[in-house]
Design a protein around this motif. Structure first.
Motif, mmCIF file in Angstrom:
data_model
loop_
_atom_site.group_PDB
_atom_site.id
_atom_site.type_symbol
_atom_site.label_atom_id
_atom_site.label_comp_id
_atom_site.label_asym_id
_atom_site.label_seq_id
_atom_site.Cartn_x
_atom_site.Cartn_y
_atom_site.Cartn_z
ATOM 1 N N UNK A 204 0.811 -1.214 0.000
ATOM 2 C CA UNK A 204 0.000 0.000 0.000
ATOM 3 C C UNK A 204 0.844 1.264 0.000
ATOM 4 N N UNK A 205 2.087 1.198 0.442
ATOM 5 C CA UNK A 205 2.950 2.379 0.502
ATOM 6 C C UNK A 205 4.419 1.962 0.428
ATOM 7 N N UNK A 206 5.314 2.966 0.321
ATOM 8 C CA UNK A 206 6.754 2.699 0.283
ATOM 9 C C UNK A 206 7.265 2.193 1.630
ATOM 10 N N UNK A 207 6.658 2.654 2.713
ATOM 11 C CA UNK A 207 7.083 2.210 4.056
ATOM 12 C C UNK A 207 6.898 0.710 4.214
ATOM 13 N N UNK A 208 5.750 0.208 3.778
ATOM 14 C CA UNK A 208 5.501 -1.238 3.857
ATOM 15 C C UNK A 208 6.472 -2.011 2.958
ATOM 16 N N UNK A 209 6.789 -1.438 1.800
ATOM 17 C CA UNK A 209 7.721 -2.098 0.885
ATOM 18 C C UNK A 209 9.127 -2.200 1.504
ATOM 19 N N UNK A 210 9.598 -1.096 2.165
ATOM 20 C CA UNK A 210 10.922 -1.097 2.785
ATOM 21 C C UNK A 210 10.977 -2.034 3.982
ATOM 22 N N UNK A 211 9.884 -2.107 4.744
ATOM 23 C CA UNK A 211 9.846 -3.047 5.871
ATOM 24 C C UNK A 211 9.881 -4.492 5.395
ATOM 25 N N UNK A 212 9.204 -4.753 4.276
ATOM 26 C CA UNK A 212 9.223 -6.112 3.704
ATOM 27 C C UNK A 212 10.634 -6.497 3.235
ATOM 28 N N UNK A 213 11.370 -5.514 2.683
ATOM 29 C CA UNK A 213 12.734 -5.792 2.222
ATOM 30 C C UNK A 213 13.679 -6.050 3.393
ATOM 31 N N UNK A 214 13.469 -5.309 4.488
ATOM 32 C CA UNK A 214 14.383 -5.419 5.640
ATOM 33 C C UNK A 214 14.152 -6.663 6.478
ATOM 34 N N UNK A 215 13.069 -7.373 6.240
ATOM 35 C CA UNK A 215 12.795 -8.546 7.077
ATOM 36 C C UNK A 215 13.810 -9.668 6.822
ATOM 37 N N UNK A 216 14.423 -9.705 5.599
ATOM 38 C CA UNK A 216 15.390 -10.747 5.252
ATOM 39 C C UNK A 216 16.827 -10.332 5.541
ATOM 40 N N UNK A 217 17.019 -9.146 6.146
ATOM 41 C CA UNK A 217 18.378 -8.674 6.431
ATOM 42 C C UNK A 217 18.887 -9.338 7.708
ATOM 43 N N UNK A 218 20.151 -9.824 7.626
ATOM 44 C CA UNK A 218 20.791 -10.533 8.743
ATOM 45 C C UNK A 218 22.126 -9.860 9.030
ATOM 46 N N UNK A 219 22.563 -9.869 10.275
ATOM 47 C CA UNK A 219 23.853 -9.299 10.652
ATOM 48 C C UNK A 219 24.965 -10.314 10.404
ATOM 49 N N UNK A 220 26.076 -9.795 9.882
ATOM 50 C CA UNK A 220 27.240 -10.632 9.624
ATOM 51 C C UNK A 220 28.501 -9.813 9.901
ATOM 52 N N UNK A 221 29.685 -10.392 9.619
ATOM 53 C CA UNK A 221 30.953 -9.704 9.868
ATOM 54 C C UNK A 221 31.789 -9.641 8.588
ATOM 55 N N UNK A 222 32.553 -8.543 8.470
ATOM 56 C CA UNK A 222 33.451 -8.365 7.331
ATOM 57 C C UNK A 222 34.554 -9.414 7.384
ATOM 58 N N UNK A 223 34.841 -10.039 6.250
ATOM 59 C CA UNK A 223 35.845 -11.105 6.215
ATOM 60 C C UNK A 223 37.275 -10.586 6.308
ATOM 61 N N UNK A 224 37.463 -9.252 6.264
ATOM 62 C CA UNK A 224 38.827 -8.718 6.387
ATOM 63 C C UNK A 224 39.050 -8.024 7.738
ATOM 64 N N UNK A 225 38.192 -7.020 8.071
ATOM 65 C CA UNK A 225 38.415 -6.255 9.299
ATOM 66 C C UNK A 225 37.572 -6.740 10.466
#
Length: 378
Positions: free
Chosen positions: A162-183
């Protein structure tokens, strides 16, 4: 080559160089512009408003036909005056104001402004129907125009939110925290990318990682200096730190004849010698008279013998008399050239010059008057 020509515009004689067999038409730019203007074709039309005759070029007529437009007026002023003459007073169905409208549009219930057309219930049919949809994220119902939904479906982008806010929340649901392989810093990435190898927080970390892991140290074969290159180049036989070292190595050290002769054939001295031999033979084979697939053959002293005489030293070979002697070369058709070398199977293996081809016979190509197609020279 300079030749005499006659200008098609002014009729004067002029001398000019000829390239690629293209003869000049005019003697100057001014004459060429005047000549082009004379070649333009015009057609006459009659204006519906003022009754005057006017002309249009063939290109303008073609563009009008492409856009399905008829040429009726000589200017924009005549066009506006003509359509203004056919205007009628119409009353707005929302606010009741009177305004001028074209007679062909007076039958449609149009309004005087955008605000009135938005309030007019009859115009909603023209704007398109609205349909109800459900947002995939917040599960709330929302309305969208049917024309917009169909357009997005044709593009392969169905309306899901229905809006851009809902679209951005849907995209962020699959985001996971990880670590840089160098630093080792924390970064946020998508779940799909988590399983796809290495991850870095910036381009600088990525470059530093590549310098440490995808690099290899080698020693130059000519200057004996240590240089860094990629693992791919090291595995595929890189031996020199630069192109200058490679050229010096070929000129001073005895490398294979195949590389030296390949280098010699790319020099300016060789191209000058080759063109002189072809010109001396009138761009024809000395044996069969063909003008197709011509090679230049070393008749007296072979190129390999010249290299052996001067100990494979490239600067002395290029300045030698034997290398630049025009009488040492002759123009031959490809088949005639192969006949000069009876051991051509060995030549294929050593130099890679004669590939297995289906060569035409000399008798067929003797009468051809085509352009010269350069072959390989020995």
């Amino acid at each position: 080559m300079k030749k005499m020509f006659i200008c098609k515009n002014c009729g004067k004689e002029f001398i000019k160089n000829v390239y690629n067999d293209k003869e000049p038409i005019c003697c100057s730019k001014q004459c060429s512009n005047e000549y082009r203007k004379k070649q333009i074709k015009y057609a006459e039309f009659t204006c519906l408003q003022c009754g005057k005759t006017f002309t249009r070029t063939a290109r303008q007529i073609k563009n009008a036909k492409h856009h399905n437009q008829e040429i009726k007026f000589c200017s924009k002023k005549c066009k506006s005056d003509y359509w203004g003459r056919n205007r009628v007073l119409v009353t707005c169905p929302v606010c009741g104001k009177q305004y001028l409208q074209q007679a062909r549009l007076a039958k449609i219930n149009l309004c005087c402004s955008k605000e009135c057309s938005a309030k007019n219930p009859a115009n909603r049919l023209l704007q398109g129907k609205e349909i109800k949809l459900v947002c995939e994220w917040c599960k709330k119902p929302f309305k969208k125009r049917l024309s917009y939904v169909r357009k997005q479906q044709k593009r392969g982008q169905p309306v899901r939110f229905c809006s851009k806010e809902c679209f951005m929340k849907f995209k962020r649901k699959d985001i996971v925290k990880s670590r840089c392989d160098y630093c080792g810093e924390e970064i946020s990435i998508n779940k799909t990318r988590q399983q796809s190898g290495l991850h870095f927080c910036s381009l600088s970390c990525k470059k530093k990682y590549q310098d440490e892991h995808n690099r290899a140290k080698l020693i130059c074969k000519f200057c004996n200096k240590e240089f860094v290159t990629t693992k791919y180049q090291a595995e595929h036989g890189r031996k020199f730190c630069s192109e200058a070292c490679y050229k010096e190595y070929i000129s001073q050290e005895k490398d294979t004849y195949a590389r030296i002769q390949h280098y010699l054939r790319g020099t300016k001295q060789y191209t000058v010698w080759r063109n002189a031999v072809l010109k001396n033979d009138n761009y024809m084979c000395r044996k069969c008279g063909s003008k197709d697939n011509l090679n230049v053959h070393h008749c007296n002293i072979h190129l390999h013998e010249i290299c052996q005489k001067y100990n494979f030293h490239i600067p002395t070979i290029l300045q030698s008399i034997e290398f630049n002697d025009v009488s040492n070369g002759e123009s031959l058709y490809l088949k005639c050239h192969i006949d000069e070398h009876p051991n051509n199977e060995k030549l294929r293996n050593i130099y890679g010059q004669f590939m297995p081809l289906q060569v035409k016979s000399c008798e067929k190509t003797c009468n051809d008057e085509d352009g010269i197609k350069r072959g390989n020279d020995i």
